[in-house]
Design an enzyme around this catalytic site. Structure first.
Site, PDB file in Angstrom:
ATOM      1  N   CYS A 132     -43.454  63.319 -13.110  1.00  0.00           N
ATOM      2  CA  CYS A 132     -43.610  62.305 -12.071  1.00  0.00           C
ATOM      3  C   CYS A 132     -43.238  60.940 -12.658  1.00  0.00           C
ATOM      4  O   CYS A 132     -43.181  60.794 -13.884  1.00  0.00           O
ATOM      5  CB  CYS A 132     -45.039  62.293 -11.516  1.00  0.00           C
ATOM      6  SG  CYS A 132     -46.258  61.776 -12.719  1.00  0.00           S
ATOM      7  N   CYS A 181     -45.054  59.382 -15.645  1.00  0.00           N
ATOM      8  CA  CYS A 181     -44.701  59.814 -17.009  1.00  0.00           C
ATOM      9  C   CYS A 181     -43.690  58.840 -17.608  1.00  0.00           C
ATOM     10  O   CYS A 181     -43.762  58.487 -18.786  1.00  0.00           O
ATOM     11  CB  CYS A 181     -44.092  61.218 -16.989  1.00  0.00           C
ATOM     12  SG  CYS A 181     -45.185  62.483 -16.321  1.00  0.00           S
ATOM     13  N   CYS A 197     -49.039  77.598 -38.709  1.00  0.00           N
ATOM     14  CA  CYS A 197     -49.549  76.920 -37.514  1.00  0.00           C
ATOM     15  C   CYS A 197     -49.015  75.497 -37.477  1.00  0.00           C
ATOM     16  O   CYS A 197     -48.369  75.042 -38.434  1.00  0.00           O
ATOM     17  CB  CYS A 197     -51.072  76.936 -37.447  1.00  0.00           C
ATOM     18  SG  CYS A 197     -51.889  75.890 -38.648  1.00  0.00           S
ATOM     19  N   CYS A 231     -49.268  72.898 -40.421  1.00  0.00           N
ATOM     20  CA  CYS A 231     -48.324  72.997 -41.544  1.00  0.00           C
ATOM     21  C   CYS A 231     -47.105  72.118 -41.262  1.00  0.00           C
ATOM     22  O   CYS A 231     -46.626  71.394 -42.145  1.00  0.00           O
ATOM     23  CB  CYS A 231     -47.866  74.440 -41.736  1.00  0.00           C
ATOM     24  SG  CYS A 231     -49.204  75.601 -42.062  1.00  0.00           S
ATOM     25  N   ASP A 270     -31.701  78.523  -0.684  1.00  0.00           N
ATOM     26  CA  ASP A 270     -30.523  78.138   0.080  1.00  0.00           C
ATOM     27  C   ASP A 270     -29.879  79.437   0.567  1.00  0.00           C
ATOM     28  O   ASP A 270     -29.844  80.424  -0.174  1.00  0.00           O
ATOM     29  CB  ASP A 270     -29.561  77.363  -0.817  1.00  0.00           C
ATOM     30  CG  ASP A 270     -28.258  77.058  -0.114  1.00  0.00           C
ATOM     31  OD1 ASP A 270     -28.298  76.487   0.979  1.00  0.00           O
ATOM     32  OD2 ASP A 270     -27.195  77.410  -0.672  1.00  0.00           O
TER      33      ASP A 270
END
Length: 856
Positions: A99, A102, A171, A174, A551
């Site tokens: 939006c 942001c 993870c 790191c 469409d």
């Protein structure tokens, strides 16, 4: 002082009393030599010049040196007649904004950085334009925007940035530690490490060997990637760490058994100490550099727990902690590699060499050296190395790697073939149309990697939560170690042990890893099945969709209408077709092209026409022999009040059959009617039924056809609802109406003509992305095949991914809560704390890996 000033081409620049320049908008362009423009696209080194901070850069172009003006950033009252200032400008593409607010958040975040003069975000085009003063001031921007939860990339990629593959990260913390380490390195200008893809992007001045060495210090292995994304070196990877872990386990076992068999206690202690050194050397080394760079990652917490256990005499506990941690890390890395393989497998689809036709000979060449226009030869059974156009031969091509279609597609001279697809039968000669870096498969790989690096909203939230949670629990652990003994509530050893257990609980590894592994797995699965999901944000959006708008032309139908009936009224059929050909010849509408093709196939010639005009959403007009003729729909002729008379019943009948009516006439009368029909795709009904099975409540058709045609096709296609007689802008209104009714709406179109509606919807889905750059760039999700078969799979995969992410988050949180509660009664041992953390992480990863197995 300058006699004249220069500025942007759309502004007039004047001097004030002090001799400085200011801009006045919308005047004629001014050309001046010896002046500086702060408005255009350049990096300008200004010497005593004036710059307008509000000027917007359009692109990044080479630096120019200009002089003999005044700079607004330097006071004209300063004694020094000259001052020097470097102004850099850059344009970025930003993904993940849902939006305009942001865009405002990003603007504020970037403007708060040092030396940033201006930052403007255009939400509609997803572009960020930045003007900065000072060398290197643009380096911080990408990190700032990514911290805000968005994906950013320069519009003009910096060729100095090198990409490395990093092994050993288990993870996100790191990745953060590596980033922080290089942020303090003087030879590194910018760094971005992405745990999801295992990639590190660096702009550095030192050698590749130095970078690899620095990464090795942190306990990871880095390999420079080539332009194709493949490792540039193929040396065998060392597996000594696994051997050390096994040996460490044996020492722990011997020490544990010895403690029950009369072995001297100090011997068991030595065995445990050796085990700690063997398994703990790597995490302690990584922990040292993490602390040095200001990170509080998993290695720091585990190292502190192991060393603390040894200090208080709990050698067995300390050894068990590092051993379980080593095993858990190895298992996590192995599991995560499964998710990253989905992209590596894509990279390996296209051959690295091609047979080039050079006169009467065939020469083998690396695909990197093949140029556009060269002719390559593909033998039966071989993979096609580059995108191109068949100039000789016929065959069937398995396009599954690109489109996900299981049935081979027949190809003949003039057809396009794609790199990575398989030539099933005949030998082909293909003229290369794209370089290796521009092929469809290369773009898919690039977009999928970008998508995997982009943080989904859930992941961004969890990362933020973890960054707050870990320091808080770390401080709590310190408080538990220090405060109770000082208050006389127990011994130092007792509370230190509990504090160390709490340190292990502070590691949010399972929680942090819960989302990215699921997203990477889902995006990889989708890519393998011919669906390009351009980020975790869109994966989550797809999982929440309730209504899909389609469409009609080219999406639900073939998009290749055929003339199915001609009804002349006041002129002959031949004359009617000649007039229709004249009117429709310059139109780009699919129906117009159908009529033109039909008339030419029948051998009719166009008349002399002039003053052609398109009437949006209604038809066309042209002047033939001094009289205005029209070709269009019923609405056009009703608005001109031309009597339809006795053809009204026939029009109603034709429309009732689901056909489109094109009326040919003048301002006085109707000359005739041409009926055109567009067939429903064979896969449409199956796809819409599949969508209902995966929980889509409404399938809505949007069409410019009349009510009768729309009703007939909606029944045939089995759509829930339809909007008929829509002009292009009305499709946007239809999407907004559905949204106002409380639905989360996806729009499916071709990615070009339906761009406004795709942008308005909650999720834009384009069809037929293979070979269509616009579709791949504009939509949030791209179905590479030109049919809807993969849409139910996409929705099913997205919903499964959302469910697994929720399962992982709840599981991780509950495990942490249980461990947290068990610390204080003393029921949670150190080794059990480590087992709960690494065990939870492995379970979360394995759960996410189920997404790789989701099938149609």
């Amino acid at each position: 002082m300058a006699d004249k000033c220069c500025g942007p081409t759309n502004s007039e620049v004047v001097q004030d009393k002090q001799g400085c320049c200011s801009s006045q908008p919308k005047a004629a362009p001014i050309e001046a030599s010896g002046c500086c423009s702060g408005a255009s696209n350049n990096q300008v080194e200004i010497t005593s010049c004036c710059s307008n901070e509000k000027d917007e850069p359009e692109s990044h172009t080479p630096k120019k040196e200009v002089s003999n003006c005044c700079a607004s950033s330097v006071s004209p009252m300063e004694d020094s007649p000259k001052s020097s200032l470097t102004v850099e400008s850059m344009e970025y593409s930003v993904q993940g904004m849902d939006c305009p607010s942001c865009a405002l958040t990003i603007e504020k975040g970037v403007r708060s950085l040092d030396k940033i003069q201006d930052a403007k975000v255009n939400y509609n085009t997803a572009k960020l334009k930045v003007v900065a003063s000072g060398n290197g001031s643009l380096d911080q921007i990408e990190n700032t925007v990514e911290k805000l939860g968005y994906k950013i990339a320069p519009v003009h990629q910096n060729k100095k940035i090198k990409t490395y593959d990093v092994e050993g990260m288990d993870c996100g913390s790191c990745a953060k530690s590596i980033e922080n380490h290089f942020n303090h390195h003087p030879a590194v200008k910018s760094v971005n490490v992405h745990f999801s893809t295992g990639k590190m992007k660096l702009e550095h001045e030192n050698s590749v060997e130095d970078i690899v060495s620095e990464v090795s210090k942190l306990g990871y292995r880095a390999t420079l990637l080539s332009n194709k994304g493949q490792p540039e070196e193929t040396t065998k990877r060392k597996r000594t760490y696994g051997g050390k872990t096994t040996l460490s386990g044996l020492f722990i076992a011997f020490g544990f058994i010895g403690s029950f068999s009369g072995l001297a206690p100090f011997v068991s202690t030595i065995l445990y100490a050796v085990a700690i050194v063997l398994s703990g050397a790597k995490p302690v080394k990584s922990a040292y550099f993490a602390i040095k760079s200001g990170s509080l990652d998993m290695n720091v917490l585990m190292s502190a727990a192991a060393i603390g256990a040894a200090i208080i005499g709990e050698w067995f506990e300390g050894a068990t902690v590092v051993w379980l941690f080593a095993i858990g890390t190895a298992l996590q890395n192995r599991s995560i590699e499964q998710t990253r393989k989905s992209i590596r497998n894509l990279m390996e689809l296209a051959p690295s060499e091609a047979w080039i036709k050079a006169g009467s000979e065939l020469v083998k060449k690396p695909v990197d050296e093949v140029r556009v226009g060269e002719v390559i030869v593909i033998k039966p059974g071989d993979r096609i190395p580059l995108d191109g156009e068949i100039i000789q031969g016929e065959t069937s091509v398995n396009q599954a790697p690109i489109t996900g279609e299981s049935i081979p597609v027949d190809k003949m001279t003039g057809d396009t073939v794609y790199a990575g697809t398989i030539n099933e039968s005949g030998s082909l000669e293909v003229k290369v149309t794209k370089l290796v870096e521009d092929t469809t498969i290369s773009k898919i790989i690039h977009l999928v990697e970008e998508a995997q690096e982009q943080k989904a909203p859930t992941q961004a939230f969890i990362d933020k939560f973890a960054s707050i949670y870990t320091p808080i629990v770390f401080l709590m652990a310190l408080a538990v170690i220090v405060i109770p003994p000082l208050l006389g509530l127990g011994t130092w050893g007792e509370w230190t042990y509990k504090g160390l257990a709490l340190l292990v609980v502070a590691c949010p590894c399972a929680l942090v890893i819960s989302t990215p592994v699921a997203i990477v797995s889902a995006i990889g699965n989708a890519a393998k099945n011919g669906v390009l999901i351009k980020g975790g944000t869109f994966l989550e959006s797809a999982g929440a969709i309730e209504t899909i708008a389609f469409d009609k032309t080219g999406t639900l139908t073939e998009g290749k209408p055929k003339v199915s009936g001609i009804t002349p009224i006041t002129i002959s059929e031949g004359e009617l077709l000649s007039v229709a050909l004249t009117l429709e010849e310059y139109s780009t509408h699919p129906i117009a092209k159908t009529i033109v093709g039909y008339a030419k196939d029948k051998g009719f010639q166009a008349k002399d026409g002039e003053l052609y005009k398109s009437i949006a959403g209604k038809g066309v007009q042209a002047t033939i022999n001094g009289e205005i003729y029209f070709a269009g729909n019923l609405k056009l002729f009703e608005e001109m009040n031309i009597p339809l008379g006795e053809i009204n019943p026939e029009l109603t009948e034709i429309q009732g059959q689901g056909k489109t009516v094109v009326i040919i006439g003048t301002q006085k009368e109707i000359l005739g009617v041409i009926a055109v029909s567009d067939m429903i795709r064979p896969t449409t009904v199956k796809a819409l039924d599949g969508l209902k099975q995966v929980g889509i409540n409404q399938a809505v058709m949007l069409t410019g056809d009349n009510e009768g045609t729309a009703k007939m096709i909606s029944k045939e296609a089995n759509v829930t609802r339809y909007f008929a007689e829509l002009l292009p802008e009305d499709k946007v209104k239809a999407i907004k109406q559905l949204q106002s009714e409380g639905h989360k709406v996806a729009m499916v179109g071709d990615g070009i003509n339906d761009a406004p509606a795709l942008a308005t919807s909650d999720l834009g889905i384009a069809m037929g992305g293979a070979g269509t750059d616009t579709a791949m760039e504009t939509a949030d999700i791209v179905l590479m095949a030109d049919n809807l078969e993969k849409l139910p799979h996409t929705i099913k995969l997205s919903r499964k991914a959302l469910a697994i992410i929720k399962q992982n988050i709840w599981f991780s949180v509950i495990v942490k809560l249980i461990a947290f509660i068990l610390v204080f009664p003393g029921w949670l041992t150190l080794w059990l704390a480590v087992l709960s953390d690494t065990g939870a992480a492995i379970i979360v990863i394995l759960n996410a890996l189920r997404l790789l197995k989701v099938r149609d």
